[in-house]
Design a protein around this motif. Structure first.
Motif, PDB file in Angstrom:
ATOM      1  N   ALA A 118      53.016   8.869 -80.508  1.00  0.00           N
ATOM      2  CA  ALA A 118      52.543   7.661 -81.198  1.00  0.00           C
ATOM      3  C   ALA A 118      53.735   6.786 -81.571  1.00  0.00           C
ATOM      4  N   PRO A 119      54.353   6.132 -80.591  1.00  0.00           N
ATOM      5  CA  PRO A 119      55.559   5.335 -80.874  1.00  0.00           C
ATOM      6  C   PRO A 119      55.339   4.179 -81.838  1.00  0.00           C
ATOM      7  N   ASN A 120      54.092   3.697 -81.980  1.00  0.00           N
ATOM      8  CA  ASN A 120      53.836   2.606 -82.925  1.00  0.00           C
ATOM      9  C   ASN A 120      54.105   3.012 -84.369  1.00  0.00           C
ATOM     10  N   VAL A 121      54.092   4.318 -84.642  1.00  0.00           N
ATOM     11  CA  VAL A 121      54.332   4.786 -86.007  1.00  0.00           C
ATOM     12  C   VAL A 121      55.694   4.325 -86.515  1.00  0.00           C
ATOM     13  N   ALA A 122      56.652   4.188 -85.627  1.00  0.00           N
ATOM     14  CA  ALA A 122      58.009   3.789 -86.024  1.00  0.00           C
ATOM     15  C   ALA A 122      58.037   2.403 -86.652  1.00  0.00           C
ATOM     16  N   GLY A 135      49.598  12.270 -91.554  1.00  0.00           N
ATOM     17  CA  GLY A 135      48.718  11.185 -91.152  1.00  0.00           C
ATOM     18  C   GLY A 135      49.515   9.893 -91.128  1.00  0.00           C
ATOM     19  N   VAL A 136      48.864   8.828 -90.690  1.00  0.00           N
ATOM     20  CA  VAL A 136      49.523   7.529 -90.618  1.00  0.00           C
ATOM     21  C   VAL A 136      48.669   6.483 -91.327  1.00  0.00           C
ATOM     22  N   ALA A 137      49.333   5.486 -91.876  1.00  0.00           N
ATOM     23  CA  ALA A 137      48.634   4.380 -92.535  1.00  0.00           C
ATOM     24  C   ALA A 137      48.083   3.450 -91.461  1.00  0.00           C
ATOM     25  N   ALA A 138      46.782   3.555 -91.205  1.00  0.00           N
ATOM     26  CA  ALA A 138      46.159   2.709 -90.195  1.00  0.00           C
ATOM     27  C   ALA A 138      45.866   1.311 -90.732  1.00  0.00           C
ATOM     28  N   VAL A 273      44.677  18.547 -76.411  1.00  0.00           N
ATOM     29  CA  VAL A 273      43.755  17.712 -77.183  1.00  0.00           C
ATOM     30  C   VAL A 273      44.477  17.053 -78.345  1.00  0.00           C
ATOM     31  N   SER A 274      45.354  17.801 -79.008  1.00  0.00           N
ATOM     32  CA  SER A 274      46.121  17.226 -80.117  1.00  0.00           C
ATOM     33  C   SER A 274      46.978  16.062 -79.639  1.00  0.00           C
ATOM     34  N   LYS A 275      47.639  16.241 -78.510  1.00  0.00           N
ATOM     35  CA  LYS A 275      48.478  15.181 -77.962  1.00  0.00           C
ATOM     36  C   LYS A 275      47.645  13.947 -77.617  1.00  0.00           C
ATOM     37  N   ALA A 276      46.522  14.157 -76.959  1.00  0.00           N
ATOM     38  CA  ALA A 276      45.666  13.029 -76.592  1.00  0.00           C
ATOM     39  C   ALA A 276      45.131  12.306 -77.817  1.00  0.00           C
ATOM     40  N   THR A 277      44.758  13.060 -78.851  1.00  0.00           N
ATOM     41  CA  THR A 277      44.261  12.445 -80.080  1.00  0.00           C
ATOM     42  C   THR A 277      45.357  11.627 -80.750  1.00  0.00           C
ATOM     43  N   GLN A 278      46.568  12.151 -80.763  1.00  0.00           N
ATOM     44  CA  GLN A 278      47.687  11.395 -81.328  1.00  0.00           C
ATOM     45  C   GLN A 278      47.931  10.114 -80.540  1.00  0.00           C
ATOM     46  N   ASN A 282      47.748   6.237 -81.906  1.00  0.00           N
ATOM     47  CA  ASN A 282      48.775   5.226 -81.640  1.00  0.00           C
ATOM     48  C   ASN A 282      48.154   3.868 -81.316  1.00  0.00           C
ATOM     49  N   VAL A 283      47.027   3.894 -80.596  1.00  0.00           N
ATOM     50  CA  VAL A 283      46.352   2.637 -80.246  1.00  0.00           C
ATOM     51  C   VAL A 283      45.846   1.929 -81.500  1.00  0.00           C
ATOM     52  N   TRP A 284      45.430   2.702 -82.515  1.00  0.00           N
ATOM     53  CA  TRP A 284      44.944   2.086 -83.748  1.00  0.00           C
ATOM     54  C   TRP A 284      46.015   1.211 -84.402  1.00  0.00           C
TER      55      TRP A 284
END
Length: 352
Positions: A118-122, A135-138, A273-278, A282-284
């Motif tokens: 999830a590179p957008n997290v950066a 988790g991440v702040a969506a 599945v974990s990787k795909a969900t992450q 990232n798209v969010w």
């Protein structure tokens, strides 16, 4: 978006005690679903629509074989179910409010969202991210004071709720606690001593005209003038303003609490599945999806690379995370979430 905060008192109190109940049940048999698809828990309404109808197709454009399913549920409903399905969860990821994201992290329900997936997290400012790291702040919004400009000058302080001229005209949420957290801070305490805030409110309880059970009820009462002001979510207030309601949002000088839509990935799934969900999480965080969340729900983008449309940027309930200098606080949500039954009893005894 009823799944985010429109939960009733019974749901909150049942979920707060769910850890003890889960210990007496077998781990994860009744609610597990078969298959290796990406199963996302969402909040009903605008957020579900954005994830399913906008983020989903964008993800599928690069993951054509991914099987995506979406289930709208409240955090308070999903949390106790996941406690008993911990090793075989019925969803692989989802949206959570602060309280149950923190309780879930404490209970090891979630796994870390890895930057490689999830590179957008950066791009998300670290001080906006959940402190527990699971988790991440969506999206975010401030929790401050909503008011009807026809009857009330813009409040400057949380203490303005105690003004005697507002006797019977303050709305209070019966199932949300951040007004007490902020008052405790003003009184020199914090979320670990909310009794001081309840005791202070007891001195001014004649101001409380209505106890509300949802943000929609609060905004409707303020719009109609049945109450004039009350603690409320800034993003939802901004959305109500744009719908033409007689309501505005004030960011008190002492600050607001930060309310976060937290995107979490469940532990207990396969690595693939974990990787795909992450990767879907990232798209969010893509600017395009973040902007849709703002437009449809009033929630502020956590990604500073989003350019806010003018009509949103001028509203006080919308946060520009790139330029904001106003005070915005997170607190120990897991502690407060774990003490809700005692806090609720104290509020009932002293304020109602």
């Amino acid at each position: 978006m009823t799944g985010f905060m429109n939960m009733n008192r019974r749901q909150l109190l049942q979920a707060a005690g769910a850890s003890a109940a889960a210990a007496s049940l077998g781990a994860g048999k009744a609610f597990a679903l078969a298959g290796d698809g990406i199963k996302i828990g969402t909040f009903s309404g605008a957020l579900n629509d954005v994830l399913e109808k906008v983020a989903g197709p964008k993800f599928k454009s690069t993951h054509a074989d991914a099987a995506l399913t979406f289930t709208a549920r409240a955090s308070a409903e999903a949390y106790p179910r996941l406690l008993v399905a911990k090793t075989n969860p019925f969803e692989t990821g989802g949206l959570w409010n602060d309280t149950f994201a923190a309780l879930g992290a404490k209970a090891d329900l979630f796994t870390k969202v890895e930057p490689a997936n999830a590179p957008n997290v950066a791009a998300i400012p670290q001080d906006l991210q959940p402190r527990h790291g699971m988790g991440v702040a969506a999206a975010i919004q401030p929790f401050g004071i909503a008011y009807n400009p026809k009857f009330v000058e813009k409040p400057k302080s949380w203490l303005d709720l105690f003004n005697p001229k507002y006797a019977g005209k303050v709305g209070m949420h019966e199932n949300f606690w951040d007004a007490y957290v902020m008052l405790a801070r003003i009184l020199g305490k914090d979320e670990y001593n909310l009794s001081v805030a309840v005791d202070e409110w007891a001195k001014h309880k004649k101001n409380i005209g209505v106890w509300t059970t949802s943000y929609t009820q609060m905004e409707e009462l303020i719009d109609k003038g049945e109450v004039w002001l009350g603690p409320q979510w800034g993003g939802y207030t901004a959305a109500a303003q744009l719908r033409g309601l007689n309501i505005a949002f004030a960011w008190p000088e002492e600050g607001c609490t930060q309310q976060t839509i937290v995107g979490c990935v469940n532990a207990g799934t396969s690595p693939a599945v974990s990787k795909a969900t992450q990767e879907f999480v990232n798209v969010w965080l893509d600017p395009e999806i973040q902007l849709e969340i703002l437009k449809r729900a009033g929630l502020s983008p956590s990604n500073p690379n989003v350019t806010l449309p003018t009509e949103y940027a001028q509203l006080e309930g919308v946060v520009n995370v790139k330029t904001n200098t106003k005070k915005l606080f997170q607190y120990d949500f897991a502690h407060v979430g774990g003490t809700l039954q005692a806090l609720r009893r104290e509020i009932d005894q002293k304020l109602r």
